[in-house]
Design an enzyme around this catalytic site. Structure first.
Site, mmCIF file in Angstrom:
data_model
loop_
_atom_site.group_PDB
_atom_site.id
_atom_site.type_symbol
_atom_site.label_atom_id
_atom_site.label_comp_id
_atom_site.label_asym_id
_atom_site.label_seq_id
_atom_site.Cartn_x
_atom_site.Cartn_y
_atom_site.Cartn_z
ATOM 1 C CE1 TYR A 94 1.130 -0.422 4.368
ATOM 2 C CE2 TYR A 94 0.153 1.759 4.405
ATOM 3 C CZ TYR A 94 0.944 0.795 4.985
ATOM 4 O OH TYR A 94 1.559 1.054 6.187
ATOM 5 C CE LYS A 102 3.193 3.071 3.126
ATOM 6 N NZ LYS A 102 3.340 3.210 4.582
ATOM 7 C CD GLU A 112 10.279 1.805 10.351
ATOM 8 O OE1 GLU A 112 10.145 2.719 9.546
ATOM 9 O OE2 GLU A 112 10.321 0.602 10.023
ATOM 10 C CG LEU A 167 8.369 2.240 4.750
ATOM 11 C CD1 LEU A 167 8.000 0.969 3.979
ATOM 12 C CD2 LEU A 167 7.107 3.008 5.100
HETATM 13 N N1 PLP Z 1 7.845 3.864 8.934
HETATM 14 C C1 PLP Z 1 6.730 3.122 8.970
HETATM 15 C C2 PLP Z 1 6.774 1.779 9.637
HETATM 16 C C3 PLP Z 1 5.544 3.579 8.382
HETATM 17 O O1 PLP Z 1 4.443 2.812 8.404
HETATM 18 C C4 PLP Z 1 5.527 4.857 7.773
HETATM 19 C C5 PLP Z 1 4.316 5.361 7.159
HETATM 20 O O2 PLP Z 1 3.282 4.769 7.183
HETATM 21 C C6 PLP Z 1 6.694 5.608 7.773
HETATM 22 C C7 PLP Z 1 7.846 5.087 8.358
HETATM 23 C C8 PLP Z 1 6.741 6.970 7.142
HETATM 24 O O3 PLP Z 1 6.764 6.846 5.739
HETATM 25 P P1 PLP Z 1 6.193 7.994 4.802
HETATM 26 O O4 PLP Z 1 6.948 9.226 5.134
HETATM 27 O O5 PLP Z 1 6.471 7.493 3.445
HETATM 28 O O6 PLP Z 1 4.728 8.109 5.123
#
Ligand code: PLP
Length: 282
Positions: free
Chosen positions: A33, A147, A179, A204
């Site tokens: 997603y 993701k 994270e 991620l």
């Molecule tokens: N890390 C995780 C585990 C996430 O689920 C998300 C966003 O959903 C992020 C980091 C931040 O990613 P982004 O800046 O692309 O939303």
């Protein structure tokens, strides 16, 4: 108001949308997603979201059923049909529908769905007050760079945060912060150096993280991509998180311990301001 959602090429009221119980995302979380922010009816950083979508699909040997132009059109159509000014578009692609079997089906048609969610991103109360986080063990699988819709560990983490009246949980592995459950984690050390964990299969690759690192470099702010411990984070002058659905949010407490003077600090305030300007002009 009933939203208009997208399912496999069709737009329909949300209460008419249906997915098979044999969809592999339902049975195996076999899907990926993306969540893209929308400000003033326009998408923020759409291209890197699409690049990450392709990467996630490739890692899972899933074909992308729509071209990039069609994906963009679907997002824009959802924004238009729902009159979305500020919020997010959620898009999910699954391996499709097949009788339950672990191995990948050869002839399943991918399922594609999309919907919008209204959310205040620019004038956020959390940005003014700062947010709190708790630390928890990172119990996720080893391919966190994908993701995927397998988010149960993150749901458990977010619930743990809620139980402790915190906004987010930072996950910790071998003593180092990986994270947030749905955000990238940053600290500011030495008053002016931004530290965030380096990319690997352990986290991620956040789209907002990427934008913030670039904006920091452009603004002459030093950046270190490296591991940091919970203790280092608690001793930092500032801490913050980033995500498409919250942009940049200051963190004022970690596990109940005040960060800096307990109010949003100058570095994160500056980064949020620069990022919002960029987002609004995107
Ligand atoms: N890390 C995780 C585990 C996430 O689920 C998300 C966003 O959903 C992020 C980091 C931040 O990613 P982004 O800046 O692309 O939303």
């Amino acid at each position: 108001m009933t939203r208009t959602v997208y399912v496999n090429g069709a737009y329909m009221p949300e209460d008419q949308a249906k997915i098979s119980i044999f969809d592999r995302a339902f049975l195996f979380a076999d899907g990926v997603y993306e969540v893209t922010a929308v400000v003033g009816g326009k998408m923020v950083d759409f291209d890197p979201h699409i690049a990450r979508l392709h990467r996630s699909l490739d890692e899972l040997e899933m074909a992308c059923p729509l071209g990039d132009d069609a994906l963009r059109e679907m997002h824009e159509e959802l924004i238009g049909r729902n009159g979305l000014d500020e919020g997010v578009v959620y898009m999910q692609i699954t391996r499709g529908v097949a009788d339950r079997d672990f191995t990948y089906p050869e002839d399943a048609e991918p399922t594609v769905i999309g919907f919008t969610q209204v959310k205040p991103l620019i004038d956020s109360p959390q940005a003014r007050s700062g947010v709190t986080v708790v630390t928890i063990p990172d119990i996720r699988w080893r391919r966190r760079d994908i993701k995927s819709t397998a988010l149960l560990a993150q749901a458990m983490g977010k619930q743990a945060a809620k139980t402790h009246d915190a906004y987010e949980a930072w996950m910790v592995e071998d003593g180092y912060v990986t994270e947030g459950t749905s955000s990238s984690a940053f600290i500011v050390t030495g008053g002016d150096t931004i530290v965030t964990r380096q990319l690997s299969n352990d986290i991620l690759p956040g789209v907002t993280r990427r934008a913030i690192l670039k904006l920091s470099a452009d603004a002459g702010i030093a950046v270190e991509e490296r591991l940091f411990t919970v203790d280092e984070a608690k001793a930092a002058s500032e801490a913050f998180l980033t995500s498409a659905s919250s942009f940049v949010l200051p963190i004022v407490r970690i596990d109940g311990q005040q960060i800096g003077d307990g109010t949003p600090g100058p570095v994160v305030a500056k980064l949020r301001e620069v990022y919002l300007k960029e987002a609004a002009g995107a």
